[in-house]
Design a protein around this motif. Structure first.
Motif, PDB file in Angstrom:
ATOM      1  N   ALA A  37       0.803  -1.220   0.000  1.00 10.76           N
ATOM      2  CA  ALA A  37       0.000   0.000   0.000  1.00 10.76           C
ATOM      3  C   ALA A  37       0.841   1.278   0.000  1.00 10.76           C
ATOM      4  O   ALA A  37       0.454   2.272  -0.621  1.00 10.76           O
ATOM      5  CB  ALA A  37      -0.933  -0.011   1.207  1.00 10.76           C
TER       6      ALA A  37
ATOM      7  N   THR B 150      -7.915  -3.092  -4.384  1.00  6.84           N
ATOM      8  CA  THR B 150      -6.911  -3.423  -3.355  1.00  6.84           C
ATOM      9  C   THR B 150      -7.256  -4.708  -2.616  1.00  6.84           C
ATOM     10  O   THR B 150      -8.432  -5.030  -2.409  1.00  6.84           O
ATOM     11  CB  THR B 150      -6.762  -2.267  -2.338  1.00  6.84           C
TER      12      THR B 150
ATOM     13  N   VAL C 125      -6.307   1.617   3.135  1.00 11.72           N
ATOM     14  CA  VAL C 125      -6.256   2.177   1.786  1.00 11.72           C
ATOM     15  C   VAL C 125      -7.619   2.772   1.439  1.00 11.72           C
ATOM     16  O   VAL C 125      -7.735   3.910   0.955  1.00 11.72           O
ATOM     17  CB  VAL C 125      -5.839   1.107   0.753  1.00 11.72           C
TER      18      VAL C 125
END
Lengths: 123, 465
Positions: A36, A53, A65
Motif C-alpha cells: 500500500a 486493493t 487504503v
C-alpha cells in the motif's frame, strides 16, 4: 475520452499481473503495486479512477487504503478483494463506502463489470 | 515368597525355638526338683547313719546295750525309709546306687546282728562293724555330695543355655527383621524412583525386580500403570494435535485461497486472451500455475504431516527449517489477528536431534497461545540461538499479549490447567512440556501481566556436536 486509470494493489504478484493483462485489453491504463505504501504515494502524483486493493496486506492494509482514498480522493472508487471471506470486514468496508467487495478467487469478468459500473459512477 | 509368609515363617521358627528352650528348662527344673528331693532324703539318711555311728561308738565305749537297740531301730527305720522313698530316690541316683546303699545297710545290719551285748565285742567284730558303718556313711556321703554337685551343674548348664538362647533369638529376630526391612526399603526406593520418573513423563518399566512378594505385585501394578499412562499420553498427544489441527485447518484453508485465486486468475486470463498471448507468455503462465500448485501442495503436505499420528522418531534436523515449516501452518492465524511477526533465526545454529513433528507441535502450541494472548494485535517474536553453555539450542517465542498472572505461572504446565475458559483444553502446554522433557530439553516461561509472555524451549545438542 481520456484513458481511465486503474490501480491494483495486492501482495500476490500474479493478481496484479493478470489483472493488468485483462484490464489493459479493455483499454485501461493499469498500474500494479505489491504493497500500500508506494501505491498511496503514487496516488498523490496521479489521479486514478478505480483502486482495486487486497484486504490483508503487510503494513498498511486494504481497509486503511479504502479510508485514505475515500477521504482524500472522493472521486476515486475502491474495490476490495480478499482471501478472508469475512462478513465483519465486508460490513466495515461498506460503511466506508467501498464500491464492491470480492472474495478470492476473483472472477475477472465480474471484476471488469464492477470496474465499468464504478467508472459510470465517476463519470 | 510373600513377605507375609516370610514373617509368619520367621515367627514360627523363633516361637518353636522358644518353646524348645522352655521345655528344656522345664525338664531341667524337674530334674533339679528330683535331685533336691533326694538330697533332702539323703540328708535324713545321713542324719540316721550319723546317729547309728554315734550309738555304735557309745556301745563300743560304754558297752551300752541300749545303744545296740538304737542301732537296730535306726537300721530298720532307714531300711523302711529307703523302701518307702524308692520312688523319689531311683529317679535321682538310679537303681544301682540304691541297691548298693541297701546292700551296704544290710551288710552293716548283718555285722550288728550277732552282737547281743552279753559279752563284750571282740576286736575283730568291732573292726567289722566299724568298717561296715564307715563304708555305709562314706558311700551315702559321696552320693549326696555328687548329687549336690550335679544339681549345681544342671543349674549352671541351664543358665548358660538360657543366656545363649536369649542372644540367639535376639540375633535371629534382628537379622530377619533387618533382612526383610532392607528388602522392603530397597523395593520402596525403587518404586519411589519409578513414580518420580513417571511424574516427569518418562514411562520406562522397572524390570530388575524379580520378587514375587507383595512389593513385586506393587511394582507390577506400577509397571502396568506406567504402560497405561504411556498409552494415554499418546492418545492425549494425538487428541491435542487434532485440536491444534482444528485451529490450523481454518487458517490453512485461507492460506490456500491465495494460490487458488492465482491459478484461477491465470486460467481466466489464458482463456480470455489466448489469441493475443505469445508462445512464451503462454508457457510462462503455465509455469506459474505449476508453481502455485506446488505452493498449495506444500501447505497441504505440512498439514497432513502434522496430523498424522506418529511414534517419536528423533532425527537430525535443522531447527530453523522446522520453525519455517511451522510458520506456514500458523501464518494465516497470525495475519488475521493483525500481529506483526519478527523472526530472528541464528543461521549458524547447529543441527539438533529431534522428532520434527513433535517439536513442530510444541511450536504450534506456543505460537497459538501467543496469538490468542494478543487479541488486540501485537508483536510476535520468534528467535533461535545457541544456549549459554554451548551444549544446547534455544527457541524463544515471545508475545506482547496480556501476560499470565503470577499465581497461575506455577500451574501452566499442569494437565487440564487452562486460563482460556471454554476454549482451552488445558493440555497444550502440558503436552508440550512432556514432549520437550522427552527430548531431555527444558521449557521455561517468563511473564508479566499487561506486558507479555516469553517461552523458551531449550533442546540439547547431540553429544558429538
Amino acid at each position: 475520452m481520456a484513458q481511465h486509470r486503474i490501480m491494483v494493489i495486492d501482495d500476490e504478484k500474479i493478481v496484479g499481473d493478470m489483472a493488468k493483462l485483462s484490464l489493459e485489453q479493455e483499454g485501461y491504463a493499469v498500474e500494479t503495486f505489491l504493497s500500500a505504501e508506494p501505491a498511496l504515494k503514487r496516488l498523490e502524483e496521479e489521479r486514478f479512477d478505480v483502486v482495486v486493493t487486497d484486504y490483508k496486506m503487510k503494513g498498511i492494509d486494504g481497509m486503511e487504503v479504502l479510508r485514505a482514498v475515500r477521504s482524500r480522493y472522493p472521486a476515486t472508487q475502491v474495490i476490495m478483494i480478499t482471501a478472508f471471506a469475512n462478513l465483519d470486514a465486508a460490513i466495515e468496508a461498506l460503511r466506508r463506502d467501498v464500491h464492491d467487495f470480492f472474495p478470492k478467487p476473483v472472477k475477472i469478468k465480474e471484476l471488469k463489470a464492477s470496474i465499468k459500473r464504478a467508472l459510470e459512477k465517476v463519470a | 515368597m510373600k513377605i507375609e509368609k516370610k514373617l509368619i515363617l520367621s515367627n514360627i521358627i523363633n516361637g518353636t525355638f522358644i518353646i524348645l528352650i522352655g521345655l528344656f528348662a522345664f525338664q531341667n527344673l524337674n530334674l533339679v526338683l528330683t535331685k533336691l528331693r533326694f538330697v533332702e532324703i539323703a540328708d535324713d539318711l545321713n542324719a540316721s547313719f550319723l546317729a547309728m555311728r554315734l550309738s555304735e561308738k557309745n556301745y563300743f565305749l560304754y558297752q551300752d546295750r541300749k545303744a545296740l537297740g538304737e542301732i537296730r531301730d535306726k537300721v530298720a527305720a532307714t531300711t523302711q525309709t529307703l523302701e518307702a522313698e524308692k520312688g523319689d530316690i531311683i529317679p535321682a541316683i538310679g537303681e544301682t546306687d540304691l541297691r548298693k546303699l541297701e546292700s551296704l545297710l544290710k551288710a552293716y545290719a548283718k555285722t550288728i546282728e550277732p552282737v547281743r551285748g552279753t559279752v563284750p565285742p571282740d576286736a575283730a567284730q568291732e573292726e567289722r562293724i566299724r568298717g561296715a558303718g564307715r563304708s555305709l556313711q562314706e558311700y551315702a556321703d559321696s552320693i549326696t555330695r555328687l548329687e549336690r554337685k550335679r544339681v549345681n551343674d544342671i543349674i549352671q548348664d541351664a543358665k548358660r543355655i538360657l543366656i545363649f538362647s536369649f542372644w540367639a533369638i535376639l540375633a535371629s529376630a534382628l537379622l530377619i527383621g533387618h533382612f526383610i526391612s532392607q528388602k522392603i526399603v530397597r523395593s520402596l526406593r525403587q518404586i519411589e524412583k519409578m513414580t518420580r520418573s513417571i511424574s516427569e513423563g518418562n514411562f520406562a518399566q522397572v524390570r530388575d525386580i524379580r520378587s514375587r512378594d507383595e512389593l513385586g505385585s506393587v511394582i507390577d501394578a506400577v509397571n502396568h500403570m506406567s504402560e497405561e499412562l504411556a498409552h494415554r499420553e499418546e492418545q492425549i498427544l494425538q487428541s491435542k494435535k487434532l485440536a491444534s489441527l482444528g485451529i490450523l485447518t481454518a487458517g490453512v484453508a485461507h492460506e490456500i485461497t491465495n494460490p487458488l485465486n492465482n491459478i484461477s486468475m491465470i486460467a481466466q486470463t489464458y482463456e480470455e486472451l489466448y489469441g493475443q498471448l505469445g508462445e512464451e507468455q503462454r508457457i510462462s503462465l503455465m509455469q506459474k500455475v505449476d508453481a502455485e500448485t506446488e505452493r498449495i501442495r506444500k501447505i497441504v503436505k505440512n498439514l497432513l504431516d502434522f496430523s498424522k499420528p506418529k511414534d517419536a522418531q528423533p532425527k537430525e534436523a535443522d531447527l530453523n527449517a522446522v520453525i519455517q515449516k511451522t510458520l506456514t501452518l500458523v501464518q494465516n492465524m497470525i495475519d488475521v489477528q493483525n500481529i506483526e511477526t519478527i523472526i530472528r533465526l541464528d543461521q549458524g545454529l547447529p543441527r539438533v536431534f529431534i522428532d520434527e513433528h513433535q517439536v513442530q507441535q510444541v511450536l504450534v502450541n506456543l505460537i497459538t497461545n501467543a496469538v490468542q494472548a494478543m487479541t488486540a494485535g501485537g508483536r510476535l517474536f520468534i528467535a533461535t540461538r545457541r544456549g549459554k553453555d554451548g551444549s544446547s539450542v534455544e527457541v524463544t517465542v515471545k508475545d506482547t499479549g496480556q501476560g499470565i498472572q503470577p499465581g497461575f505461572l506455577p500451574h501452566i504446565f499442569d494437565p487440564f490447567f487452562s486460563t482460556k475458559g471454554e476454549g482451552g483444553t488445558g493440555l497444550g502446554l502440558s503436552v508440550s512440556y512432556g514432549i520437550i522433557r522427552n527430548h531431555r530439553g527444558d521449557i521455561r516461561v517468563e511473564s508479566k501481566p499487561g506486558v507479555g509472555t516469553t517461552f523458551t524451549v531449550e533442546l540439547p545438542l547431540p553429544a558429538n556436536s
